[in-house]
Design a protein around this motif. Sequence first.
Motif, short mmCIF file in Angstrom:
data_model
loop_
_atom_site.label_atom_id
_atom_site.label_comp_id
_atom_site.label_asym_id
_atom_site.label_seq_id
_atom_site.Cartn_x
_atom_site.Cartn_y
_atom_site.Cartn_z
N MET A 276 50.96 28.80 39.63
CA MET A 276 49.90 28.38 40.09
C MET A 276 49.12 27.50 38.90
SD MET A 276 46.12 30.19 40.59
CE MET A 276 46.79 31.01 42.19
N ASN A 277 48.49 26.17 39.57
CA ASN A 277 48.11 25.28 38.49
C ASN A 277 46.53 25.62 38.10
OD1 ASN A 277 46.52 24.08 40.34
ND2 ASN A 277 47.99 22.65 41.11
N GLU A 278 46.12 25.10 37.21
CA GLU A 278 44.77 25.32 36.68
C GLU A 278 43.49 24.98 37.80
OE1 GLU A 278 42.16 23.79 33.18
OE2 GLU A 278 44.30 24.08 32.63
N LYS A 279 43.79 24.23 38.61
CA LYS A 279 42.84 23.46 39.38
C LYS A 279 42.85 24.77 40.53
CE LYS A 279 41.75 19.90 42.69
NZ LYS A 279 42.20 18.62 43.22
N GLU A 280 44.28 25.32 40.90
CA GLU A 280 44.08 26.02 42.34
C GLU A 280 43.25 27.42 41.61
OE1 GLU A 280 48.12 25.11 44.42
OE2 GLU A 280 48.23 26.19 42.55
N LEU A 281 43.60 27.97 40.33
CA LEU A 281 43.13 29.06 39.77
C LEU A 281 41.64 29.24 39.68
CD1 LEU A 281 43.45 31.59 37.86
CD2 LEU A 281 43.23 30.36 35.91
N TYR A 282 40.96 27.80 39.25
CA TYR A 282 39.32 27.68 39.41
C TYR A 282 39.00 27.73 40.74
CZ TYR A 282 40.07 26.95 34.29
OH TYR A 282 40.09 27.11 32.90
N SER A 283 39.86 27.07 41.30
CA SER A 283 39.11 27.30 42.92
C SER A 283 39.15 28.56 43.42
CB SER A 283 40.36 26.54 43.98
OG SER A 283 39.79 26.38 45.23
N ILE A 284 40.17 29.38 43.32
CA ILE A 284 40.09 30.74 43.76
C ILE A 284 38.77 31.61 42.97
CG2 ILE A 284 41.30 32.93 43.91
CD1 ILE A 284 43.75 31.10 44.42
N LEU A 285 38.99 31.06 41.49
CA LEU A 285 37.83 31.80 40.71
C LEU A 285 36.45 31.75 41.27
CD1 LEU A 285 37.43 33.75 38.16
CD2 LEU A 285 37.67 31.61 36.85
N GLY A 286 36.11 30.39 41.67
CA GLY A 286 34.77 30.04 42.11
C GLY A 286 34.83 30.81 43.54
N TYR A 287 35.63 31.03 44.14
CA TYR A 287 35.55 31.43 45.54
C TYR A 287 35.14 32.93 45.36
CZ TYR A 287 36.87 33.61 50.04
OH TYR A 287 36.86 34.12 51.31
N VAL A 288 35.66 33.71 44.59
CA VAL A 288 35.38 35.01 44.06
C VAL A 288 33.95 35.14 43.38
CG1 VAL A 288 35.86 37.06 43.02
CG2 VAL A 288 37.67 35.69 43.92
N LYS A 289 33.66 34.29 42.47
CA LYS A 289 32.30 34.42 41.83
C LYS A 289 31.06 33.97 42.75
CE LYS A 289 32.03 33.90 37.55
NZ LYS A 289 32.14 33.49 36.04
N GLU B 71 45.18 38.49 37.48
CA GLU B 71 44.78 37.01 37.03
C GLU B 71 43.39 36.90 37.15
OE1 GLU B 71 47.03 32.69 36.54
OE2 GLU B 71 48.01 34.26 37.65
N ILE B 72 42.86 36.79 38.21
CA ILE B 72 41.65 36.36 38.50
C ILE B 72 40.58 37.27 37.59
CG2 ILE B 72 39.67 36.07 40.39
CD1 ILE B 72 41.55 33.80 40.13
N LEU B 73 40.88 38.52 37.71
CA LEU B 73 40.02 39.71 36.98
C LEU B 73 39.90 39.28 35.60
CD1 LEU B 73 40.99 43.14 38.35
CD2 LEU B 73 38.66 42.09 38.39
N GLU B 74 40.96 38.66 34.75
CA GLU B 74 41.05 38.54 33.43
C GLU B 74 39.92 37.12 33.11
OE1 GLU B 74 44.64 37.06 32.01
OE2 GLU B 74 45.67 39.09 32.82
N HIS B 75 39.62 36.43 34.29
CA HIS B 75 38.52 35.41 33.95
C HIS B 75 37.13 35.69 34.32
CE1 HIS B 75 41.83 32.27 33.25
NE2 HIS B 75 42.51 33.16 33.89
N LEU B 76 37.17 37.01 34.97
CA LEU B 76 35.85 37.11 35.46
C LEU B 76 34.97 37.77 34.57
CD1 LEU B 76 36.25 38.75 38.94
CD2 LEU B 76 35.31 36.70 38.54
N SER C 60 30.54 35.08 45.36
CA SER C 60 29.89 36.02 46.21
C SER C 60 30.04 37.64 45.37
CB SER C 60 31.04 36.43 47.34
OG SER C 60 30.81 37.77 47.89
N LYS C 61 28.97 38.17 45.33
CA LYS C 61 28.77 39.11 44.45
C LYS C 61 29.70 40.54 45.08
CE LYS C 61 24.45 41.31 46.36
NZ LYS C 61 23.08 41.65 45.96
N TYR C 62 29.52 40.49 46.30
CA TYR C 62 30.45 41.49 47.07
C TYR C 62 31.98 41.40 46.60
CZ TYR C 62 26.13 41.83 49.50
OH TYR C 62 24.63 41.96 49.94
N ARG C 63 32.45 40.09 46.76
CA ARG C 63 33.91 39.78 46.30
C ARG C 63 34.17 40.36 45.11
NH1 ARG C 63 33.49 35.44 50.14
NH2 ARG C 63 32.87 33.83 48.65
N THR C 64 33.13 39.57 44.06
CA THR C 64 33.31 39.77 42.50
C THR C 64 33.33 41.52 42.16
OG1 THR C 64 32.33 37.78 42.22
CG2 THR C 64 32.22 39.25 40.19
#
Length: 86
Positions: A1-14, A81-86, A16-20
Amino acid sequence: MNEKELYSILGYVKVSKYRTHTLKTIGHAYKMPTEIARETEFKTSQVSTALIDLKKKNLVVCLNEDAKKGRLYRCTELGHEILEHL
């Protein structure tokens, strides 16, 4: 996964407090929606919606999809991986 995709998914999670909080609550464990709801103090319906969203993005997986009750969820590698960035 490239950096752009990672940040896109990270933003999607963040966004929403429910998803996070649902993702954080699962962490490295196996959790049922009712356990997540109890720990986060969210309604079960809110947790269910968050799980559906997280599943669509391949962040969590249901281990016993055929079960009507007692469904168990865990994070995927991408979810960790996303959890590491939250």
